[in-house]
Design a protein around this motif. Sequence first.
Motif, PDB file in Angstrom:
ATOM      1  N   LEU A  13       0.803  -1.230   0.000  1.00 27.06           N
ATOM      2  CA  LEU A  13       0.000   0.000   0.000  1.00 27.06           C
ATOM      3  C   LEU A  13       0.832   1.275   0.000  1.00 27.06           C
ATOM      4  O   LEU A  13       0.275   2.366  -0.006  1.00 27.06           O
ATOM      5  N   HIS A  14       2.138   1.158  -0.006  1.00 28.18           N
ATOM      6  CA  HIS A  14       2.989   2.353   0.057  1.00 28.18           C
ATOM      7  C   HIS A  14       2.709   3.333  -1.080  1.00 28.18           C
ATOM      8  O   HIS A  14       2.795   4.539  -0.875  1.00 28.18           O
ATOM      9  N   SER A  15       2.361   2.832  -2.247  1.00 33.86           N
ATOM     10  CA  SER A  15       2.089   3.742  -3.371  1.00 33.86           C
ATOM     11  C   SER A  15       0.860   4.614  -3.115  1.00 33.86           C
ATOM     12  O   SER A  15       0.726   5.689  -3.697  1.00 33.86           O
ATOM     13  N   ILE A  16      -0.010   4.176  -2.226  1.00 33.63           N
ATOM     14  CA  ILE A  16      -1.197   4.958  -1.869  1.00 33.63           C
ATOM     15  C   ILE A  16      -0.945   5.750  -0.584  1.00 33.63           C
ATOM     16  O   ILE A  16      -1.275   6.929  -0.487  1.00 33.63           O
ATOM     17  N   VAL A  17      -0.350   5.104   0.390  1.00 35.52           N
ATOM     18  CA  VAL A  17      -0.197   5.679   1.722  1.00 35.52           C
ATOM     19  C   VAL A  17       0.818   6.820   1.765  1.00 35.52           C
ATOM     20  O   VAL A  17       0.574   7.848   2.405  1.00 35.52           O
ATOM     21  N   ILE A  18       1.927   6.668   1.098  1.00 39.12           N
ATOM     22  CA  ILE A  18       2.976   7.693   1.175  1.00 39.12           C
ATOM     23  C   ILE A  18       2.511   9.045   0.611  1.00 39.12           C
ATOM     24  O   ILE A  18       2.745  10.076   1.249  1.00 39.12           O
ATOM     25  N   PRO A  19       1.805   9.088  -0.528  1.00 39.02           N
ATOM     26  CA  PRO A  19       1.281  10.394  -0.956  1.00 39.02           C
ATOM     27  C   PRO A  19       0.281  11.007   0.043  1.00 39.02           C
ATOM     28  O   PRO A  19       0.243  12.224   0.212  1.00 39.02           O
ATOM     29  N   VAL A  20      -0.489  10.170   0.720  1.00 38.53           N
ATOM     30  CA  VAL A  20      -1.423  10.673   1.732  1.00 38.53           C
ATOM     31  C   VAL A  20      -0.645  11.273   2.907  1.00 38.53           C
ATOM     32  O   VAL A  20      -0.991  12.344   3.409  1.00 38.53           O
ATOM     33  N   ILE A  21       0.421  10.601   3.327  1.00 41.78           N
ATOM     34  CA  ILE A  21       1.254  11.125   4.412  1.00 41.78           C
ATOM     35  C   ILE A  21       1.887  12.440   3.989  1.00 41.78           C
ATOM     36  O   ILE A  21       1.905  13.410   4.754  1.00 41.78           O
ATOM     37  N   ARG A  22       2.391  12.492   2.754  1.00 40.36           N
ATOM     38  CA  ARG A  22       3.001  13.743   2.253  1.00 40.36           C
ATOM     39  C   ARG A  22       2.014  14.901   2.304  1.00 40.36           C
ATOM     40  O   ARG A  22       2.349  15.991   2.763  1.00 40.36           O
ATOM     41  N   LEU A  23       0.800  14.670   1.812  1.00 42.18           N
ATOM     42  CA  LEU A  23      -0.217  15.721   1.799  1.00 42.18           C
ATOM     43  C   LEU A  23      -0.570  16.169   3.213  1.00 42.18           C
ATOM     44  O   LEU A  23      -0.636  17.362   3.499  1.00 42.18           O
ATOM     45  N   SER A  24      -0.761  15.218   4.097  1.00 45.60           N
ATOM     46  CA  SER A  24      -1.219  15.560   5.446  1.00 45.60           C
ATOM     47  C   SER A  24      -0.136  16.203   6.310  1.00 45.60           C
ATOM     48  O   SER A  24      -0.451  16.840   7.315  1.00 45.60           O
ATOM     49  N   THR A  25       1.119  16.061   5.931  1.00 43.94           N
ATOM     50  CA  THR A  25       2.208  16.660   6.712  1.00 43.94           C
ATOM     51  C   THR A  25       2.873  17.837   6.001  1.00 43.94           C
ATOM     52  O   THR A  25       3.843  18.394   6.505  1.00 43.94           O
ATOM     53  N   ASP A  26       2.334  18.228   4.869  1.00 41.86           N
ATOM     54  CA  ASP A  26       2.878  19.361   4.118  1.00 41.86           C
ATOM     55  C   ASP A  26       2.276  20.652   4.656  1.00 41.86           C
ATOM     56  O   ASP A  26       1.109  20.957   4.411  1.00 41.86           O
ATOM     57  N   VAL A  27       3.063  21.410   5.398  1.00 39.27           N
ATOM     58  CA  VAL A  27       2.557  22.625   6.030  1.00 39.27           C
ATOM     59  C   VAL A  27       2.228  23.727   5.022  1.00 39.27           C
ATOM     60  O   VAL A  27       1.608  24.722   5.386  1.00 39.27           O
ATOM     61  N   GLN A  28       2.610  23.545   3.773  1.00 40.95           N
ATOM     62  CA  GLN A  28       2.253  24.506   2.731  1.00 40.95           C
ATOM     63  C   GLN A  28       0.811  24.300   2.252  1.00 40.95           C
ATOM     64  O   GLN A  28       0.238  25.186   1.619  1.00 40.95           O
ATOM     65  N   GLN A  29       0.243  23.141   2.554  1.00 40.83           N
ATOM     66  CA  GLN A  29      -1.138  22.827   2.176  1.00 40.83           C
ATOM     67  C   GLN A  29      -2.083  23.249   3.299  1.00 40.83           C
ATOM     68  O   GLN A  29      -1.824  22.949   4.464  1.00 40.83           O
ATOM     69  N   ASP A  30      -3.165  23.923   2.950  1.00 41.06           N
ATOM     70  CA  ASP A  30      -4.132  24.331   3.974  1.00 41.06           C
ATOM     71  C   ASP A  30      -4.715  23.124   4.706  1.00 41.06           C
ATOM     72  O   ASP A  30      -5.024  23.210   5.890  1.00 41.06           O
ATOM     73  N   ALA A  31      -4.851  22.014   4.020  1.00 43.58           N
ATOM     74  CA  ALA A  31      -5.474  20.817   4.601  1.00 43.58           C
ATOM     75  C   ALA A  31      -4.657  20.213   5.736  1.00 43.58           C
ATOM     76  O   ALA A  31      -5.197  19.453   6.548  1.00 43.58           O
ATOM     77  N   HIS A  32      -3.386  20.560   5.851  1.00 42.53           N
ATOM     78  CA  HIS A  32      -2.562  19.942   6.903  1.00 42.53           C
ATOM     79  C   HIS A  32      -3.116  20.229   8.293  1.00 42.53           C
ATOM     80  O   HIS A  32      -2.951  19.433   9.213  1.00 42.53           O
TER      81      HIS A  32
END
Length: 92
Positions: A13-32
């Motif tokens: 599942l790394h191909s799915i999970v790692i992009p989700v982790i990147r998005l959720s921990t990216d402080v440049q994204q409002d969604a973080h």
Amino acid sequence: MVMQSLRESSADLHSIVIPVIRLSTDVQQDAHVYLLEDGLSLWKATLHHAKQATPEILELFVAIPSLFGKLSSSTRTRAIMMIHTSSKHLIG
């Protein structure tokens, strides 16, 4: 959690999970703001069940310096403990 259920097979599942982790921990994204806690939990589970440190997993650590500036002290402590514990697990 899915990663804990799959254990060693979680690498599939790394191909799915790692992009989700990147998005959720990216402080440049409002969604973080909404995703950070869950992203850290998913990151921890992913690291804990990883058989080895892949380049994709190692890339996640690039976010740490910018994350620390945005985290509350309790979340920062949790993140430090996650990194420490997971690093020991991956190194052996």
